[in-house]
Design a protein around this motif. Sequence first.
Motif, short mmCIF file in Angstrom:
data_model
loop_
_atom_site.label_atom_id
_atom_site.label_comp_id
_atom_site.label_asym_id
_atom_site.label_seq_id
_atom_site.Cartn_x
_atom_site.Cartn_y
_atom_site.Cartn_z
N ILE A 224 0.83 -1.20 0.00
CA ILE A 224 0.00 0.00 0.00
C ILE A 224 0.87 1.26 0.00
CG2 ILE A 224 -1.67 1.31 1.36
CD1 ILE A 224 -2.88 -1.33 2.25
N SER A 225 1.94 1.25 0.78
CA SER A 225 2.84 2.41 0.81
C SER A 225 3.48 2.64 -0.55
CB SER A 225 3.93 2.19 1.87
OG SER A 225 3.37 2.05 3.16
N ALA A 226 3.95 1.57 -1.18
CA ALA A 226 4.57 1.71 -2.50
C ALA A 226 3.57 2.22 -3.52
CB ALA A 226 5.16 0.38 -2.94
N LEU A 227 2.37 1.67 -3.50
CA LEU A 227 1.34 2.10 -4.44
C LEU A 227 0.95 3.55 -4.20
CD1 LEU A 227 -0.65 1.41 -6.71
CD2 LEU A 227 -2.25 0.63 -4.95
N ALA A 228 0.86 3.96 -2.93
CA ALA A 228 0.50 5.34 -2.61
C ALA A 228 1.53 6.32 -3.15
CB ALA A 228 0.34 5.50 -1.10
N VAL A 229 2.80 6.04 -2.93
CA VAL A 229 3.86 6.94 -3.41
C VAL A 229 3.88 6.98 -4.93
CG1 VAL A 229 6.35 7.35 -3.46
CG2 VAL A 229 5.24 6.65 -1.33
N PHE A 230 3.81 5.81 -5.55
CA PHE A 230 3.83 5.75 -7.01
C PHE A 230 2.65 6.51 -7.62
CE2 PHE A 230 2.59 3.69 -10.99
CZ PHE A 230 3.76 3.80 -11.72
N THR A 231 1.46 6.32 -7.06
CA THR A 231 0.27 7.00 -7.59
C THR A 231 0.34 8.50 -7.36
OG1 THR A 231 -1.03 5.01 -7.11
CG2 THR A 231 -2.24 7.03 -7.53
N LEU A 284 10.15 15.19 -4.48
CA LEU A 284 11.49 14.79 -4.08
C LEU A 284 11.53 14.46 -2.59
CD1 LEU A 284 13.89 17.22 -6.00
CD2 LEU A 284 13.56 14.78 -6.40
N VAL A 285 10.94 15.32 -1.78
CA VAL A 285 10.91 15.09 -0.34
C VAL A 285 10.13 13.82 -0.03
CG1 VAL A 285 10.09 16.00 1.87
CG2 VAL A 285 11.19 17.53 0.23
N LEU A 286 8.99 13.63 -0.68
CA LEU A 286 8.19 12.44 -0.44
C LEU A 286 8.95 11.18 -0.79
CD1 LEU A 286 5.42 11.15 0.26
CD2 LEU A 286 4.81 11.43 -2.15
N PHE A 287 9.63 11.18 -1.92
CA PHE A 287 10.35 9.99 -2.34
C PHE A 287 11.53 9.71 -1.42
CE2 PHE A 287 13.44 7.62 -4.87
CZ PHE A 287 12.66 6.57 -5.30
N VAL A 288 12.25 10.75 -0.98
CA VAL A 288 13.38 10.54 -0.08
C VAL A 288 12.90 9.96 1.25
CG1 VAL A 288 15.15 11.72 1.27
CG2 VAL A 288 14.86 12.28 -1.14
N VAL A 289 11.78 10.47 1.76
CA VAL A 289 11.26 10.00 3.04
C VAL A 289 10.73 8.57 2.93
CG1 VAL A 289 9.47 10.38 4.78
CG2 VAL A 289 10.74 12.32 3.87
N MET A 290 10.10 8.24 1.79
CA MET A 290 9.42 6.95 1.65
C MET A 290 10.18 5.96 0.77
SD MET A 290 6.57 7.26 3.39
CE MET A 290 5.54 5.95 2.74
N GLN A 291 11.44 6.25 0.44
CA GLN A 291 12.13 5.39 -0.52
C GLN A 291 12.30 3.95 0.00
OE1 GLN A 291 16.21 6.46 -1.28
NE2 GLN A 291 16.48 7.36 0.73
N LYS A 292 12.49 3.79 1.29
CA LYS A 292 12.65 2.45 1.84
C LYS A 292 11.37 1.63 1.67
CE LYS A 292 13.98 -0.01 6.06
NZ LYS A 292 14.39 0.13 7.49
N GLN A 293 10.22 2.25 1.99
CA GLN A 293 8.95 1.56 1.84
C GLN A 293 8.64 1.26 0.38
OE1 GLN A 293 9.56 4.13 3.74
NE2 GLN A 293 8.78 3.74 5.79
N VAL A 294 9.00 2.22 -0.50
CA VAL A 294 8.74 2.01 -1.92
C VAL A 294 9.56 0.85 -2.46
CG1 VAL A 294 8.97 3.05 -4.21
CG2 VAL A 294 8.08 4.40 -2.32
N ALA A 295 10.85 0.84 -2.13
CA ALA A 295 11.72 -0.25 -2.60
C ALA A 295 11.26 -1.59 -2.05
CB ALA A 295 13.16 0.03 -2.19
N GLN A 296 10.92 -1.62 -0.77
CA GLN A 296 10.47 -2.87 -0.16
C GLN A 296 9.17 -3.35 -0.79
OE1 GLN A 296 9.84 -2.55 4.05
NE2 GLN A 296 9.19 -4.68 4.29
N GLY A 297 8.27 -2.42 -1.05
CA GLY A 297 6.99 -2.80 -1.64
C GLY A 297 7.13 -3.33 -3.04
N PHE A 298 7.92 -2.69 -3.88
CA PHE A 298 8.06 -3.13 -5.26
C PHE A 298 8.85 -4.43 -5.35
CE2 PHE A 298 6.80 1.20 -6.47
CZ PHE A 298 5.94 0.90 -7.51
#
Length: 305
Positions: A224-231, A284-298
């Motif tokens: 859900i975190s990865a999908l939220a950031v990507f969307t 940029l700020v959102l991706f830096v803060v959530m990059q761990k969750q995005v990478a883990q999710g994908f």
Amino acid sequence: MSDITASEEDRLGLARSLDVVPAPRELNKMSPRKRLGLTGKHTLLIVLSLLTLAPIVLLLSTTFKTGTDVKVNPFGLFTSFSFENIAKAWTDGHFSDYVLNSVLLSVPSTLLVIVLSTMAGYAFARLPFRGRTLAFYTVVLGLLVPFFTYMIPLFFQLRSIGLLDTLAGVILVLTSTGVSFGTFFMRAFFTDLPNELEQAARIDGASEWQIFYRVMLPLVGSGISALAVFTFLQTWNNFLVPLLYLPGGDFRPLTTGLYQFTSGRELDIGPLAAATLITILPVLVLFVVMQKQVAQGFISGAVKG
């Protein structure tokens, strides 16, 4: 070795097994050819990193320089400091309104995509019903149909039902373009969950909604975190949809606002750089803060899919 924790040892061992961080002994035993290849890889990564960071550094430097300094020395880095470019873009360029409009478009669209995709992904993965496979591939078919093929008919359809040049109309369009991928993505997570959890919940008397909300949903948090950031990134950076379906300009977001700011006027590099920074800084700020969750999710979705 005693100063290294067990988790750090595990990470180092995993990295070495993936040939990312060779062990010191392995480095000493490397042949000159392998050592040269490793040096070449590191050099290439450094060059690519510099090529990626150079435009951002130049953008920051131009944004915070005085207007005179930008004209005299456009490529000089941080030769002066001033907020005049940001103030001019924020007030004269109306970027304060554009930021609000981007938030009003991106946040509801992202929430709708997450809710619809999560529920649809759960239904296609865990609920047996007739025609489930056909319905799933019908939804996924949306990934194969380019937006350009139906954007003009959609314009006239929105105008006929009174949703053209409204936030609600654009939010619906943005949501519809993200649901297909979101459903496909979340289905992979729900499919991999063990059936024993669902069976235990049913034995305890849980309803279908309780199984979904209390048992299954917390287990797919990374997806859900990865999908939220990507969307959110996709909707925030979307240019074509607001340009087509918000022709009046009352709800113009940052992307079309930046386009409007650069057209029909003398090009001023300083305010333009500031406007660009205002546009890209939130993502940029959102991706830096959530990059761990995005990478883990994908990564989890790729393995589970």
